[in-house]
Design a protein around this motif. Structure first.
Motif, mmCIF file in Angstrom:
data_model
loop_
_atom_site.group_PDB
_atom_site.id
_atom_site.type_symbol
_atom_site.label_atom_id
_atom_site.label_comp_id
_atom_site.label_asym_id
_atom_site.label_seq_id
_atom_site.Cartn_x
_atom_site.Cartn_y
_atom_site.Cartn_z
ATOM 1 N N GLU A 125 0.831 -1.200 0.000
ATOM 2 C CA GLU A 125 0.000 0.000 0.000
ATOM 3 C C GLU A 125 0.873 1.261 0.000
ATOM 4 O O GLU A 125 0.595 2.216 -0.718
ATOM 5 N N THR A 150 -13.846 17.170 -0.855
ATOM 6 C CA THR A 150 -13.799 16.218 0.258
ATOM 7 C C THR A 150 -15.161 15.547 0.403
ATOM 8 O O THR A 150 -15.247 14.335 0.610
ATOM 9 N N ALA A 185 -16.117 11.566 0.055
ATOM 10 C CA ALA A 185 -16.844 10.924 1.159
ATOM 11 C C ALA A 185 -18.156 10.333 0.653
ATOM 12 O O ALA A 185 -18.545 9.224 1.038
ATOM 13 N N TRP A 221 -15.042 6.807 -0.803
ATOM 14 C CA TRP A 221 -13.602 6.640 -1.011
ATOM 15 C C TRP A 221 -12.851 7.087 0.228
ATOM 16 O O TRP A 221 -13.209 8.097 0.842
ATOM 17 N N ARG A 222 -11.798 6.350 0.565
ATOM 18 C CA ARG A 222 -10.895 6.860 1.589
ATOM 19 C C ARG A 222 -10.195 8.071 0.999
ATOM 20 O O ARG A 222 -9.928 8.116 -0.196
ATOM 21 N N MET A 223 -9.837 9.029 1.831
ATOM 22 C CA MET A 223 -9.131 10.198 1.323
ATOM 23 C C MET A 223 -7.702 9.812 0.975
ATOM 24 O O MET A 223 -7.070 9.036 1.681
ATOM 25 N N ARG A 234 -3.830 9.660 0.870
ATOM 26 C CA ARG A 234 -2.929 9.914 1.987
ATOM 27 C C ARG A 234 -2.167 11.222 1.869
ATOM 28 O O ARG A 234 -2.091 12.005 2.801
ATOM 29 N N ASP A 246 -8.378 3.811 -3.534
ATOM 30 C CA ASP A 246 -9.383 3.209 -2.662
ATOM 31 C C ASP A 246 -9.595 1.738 -3.022
ATOM 32 O O ASP A 246 -9.625 0.874 -2.151
ATOM 33 N N ALA A 273 -6.604 -0.371 -2.027
ATOM 34 C CA ALA A 273 -6.538 -0.529 -0.569
ATOM 35 C C ALA A 273 -7.515 -1.623 -0.123
ATOM 36 O O ALA A 273 -7.192 -2.450 0.734
ATOM 37 N N ARG A 274 -8.707 -1.634 -0.730
ATOM 38 C CA ARG A 274 -9.686 -2.670 -0.386
ATOM 39 C C ARG A 274 -9.182 -4.056 -0.807
ATOM 40 O O ARG A 274 -9.324 -5.036 -0.080
#
Lengths: 240, 240
Positions: free
Chosen positions: A79, A110, A114, A118-120, A122, B213, B216-217
């Motif tokens: 990752e 943002t 959301a 989706w994760r933000m 890094r 995303d 990562a999943r």
């Protein structure tokens, strides 16, 4: 094989191979008694990967060296590696610039991420590139582009699904089987990362083809005097 | 306004503005009695467009100058302009390389475009980039990527639909109305081209977010010991 044969098989010139050896992008060959170096299939493969990252992906030679070194170093999580590739990759493609309007659009972006679950990202670079583009659209009074963000996000999800499908298929074939044996995991990792870079190039080219076709049709409709089939308009693109 | 005010409003530094004036990327201001030049809103807009093409799109300063000149020259068809933008744009993003395998994949790619009903790109650069990527995938034994070409093409069509929707909406608002009046067509043309460049940046950033995303999943599933929900596999990405 000798360096001349390595050059022939990889399609990379001898001077370039020597340069790659000098900067540590290519592992050294096995030195023989005659003060010559011999190379094997692993060197051919390394040069093919370098071609993908440098020539197709646009990564710098040094970034590619660091990436390949990291892949072969145990203990670095996949990752983190993938994040590092994305960060190394982005600046070669886009340069951003500051500005107040960029900060204004950030909350909306943002919320967009959301909203899609989706994760933000890094490092924030990606969000910054997005904010730069949206801010530029705003300053040029292109509300149509900002209104289309959700549609773009859906298309982006479609793009990512292709990447994930390919990565999953590669891992299914190259990954360790139930016996936990199988080929080197570094091979899988570098293959998946190279596939992502190639997938991006494939998408860029196909997008360009599809867009050119779509724009030609749109221009054709305008030239034919009808913008949306209802109105009788002159083409806004024809200069008379 | 003076050059300092132009710099403040556009976010471009005075030395950069002077450079743009010197190379003809920005039209000259109106010279006053005091040997000073005065600028107006059209200069702010020009600098915003330059920001899009140079900083976000990655076009060279000279290519941007030629593009903006061509847009404002009557008689140049929009289709030719859009093709020229794509050609000027591509090399800054990817470099290709020759090779026999590239010629081998060409027929399949031509068939792919024909199968989707796309006109073939005029200049061949795009097809070449695509062939380069596919050839590299073949030399690295990534048949999974080549097998996914149809899926990538569908995603690319989805991407292009976004572009065309935005271009259509912009033309609907900025284009000449039924009275054939309306703002300058050059404004519409440069806006549509800038929107395509910005749309590409937006898609690249959103794609990066969606892919990060998704990966990562995927890594999470592998780390949890299940690749596809059926098999109990160790993560191929974790280095122990």
């Amino acid at each position: 094989m000798r360096i001349s044969e390595l050059a022939r098989r990889s399609g990379v010139s001898v001077p370039t191979i020597k340069y790659y050896l000098r900067v540590g992008l290519l592992t050294a060959g096995r030195t023989t008694a005659h003060n010559q170096a011999l190379y094997d299939d692993s060197h051919v493969r390394q040069l093919r990967l370098v071609h993908v990252f440098v020539d197709i992906g646009g990564l710098s030679v040094m970034a590619t060296r660091d990436l390949l070194t990291a892949i072969n170093r145990s203990g670095v999580s996949a990752e983190r590696l993938l994040g590092a590739v994305d960060a190394a990759w982005a600046p070669t493609r886009r340069r951003g610039s500051g500005g107040e309007s960029r900060d204004e659009v950030r909350p909306a972006l943002t919320a967009l991420a959301a909203g899609r679950g989706w994760r933000m990202p890094r490092d924030g670079h990606t969000l910054q590139r997005l904010a730069d583009a949206c801010a530029a659209a705003r300053t040029l009074d292109m509300k149509e582009l900002c209104d289309a963000l959700d549609a773009y996000a859906k298309a982006a999800e479609h793009m990512a699904e292709c990447d994930i499908a390919v990565a999953t298929a590669l891992a299914g074939r190259l990954g360790p089987g139930p016996d936990r044996a199988g080929p080197d995991r570094a091979v899988l990792l570098e293959t998946v990362i190279a596939a992502i870079v190639l997938g991006d190039a494939v998408l860029a080219a196909l997008h360009s083809m599809a867009r050119e076709d779509g724009l030609a049709r749109l221009l054709g409709r305008w030239a034919a005097g009808s913008c949306d089939g209802d109105r009788d308009e002159e083409s806004p693109f024809t200069f008379t």
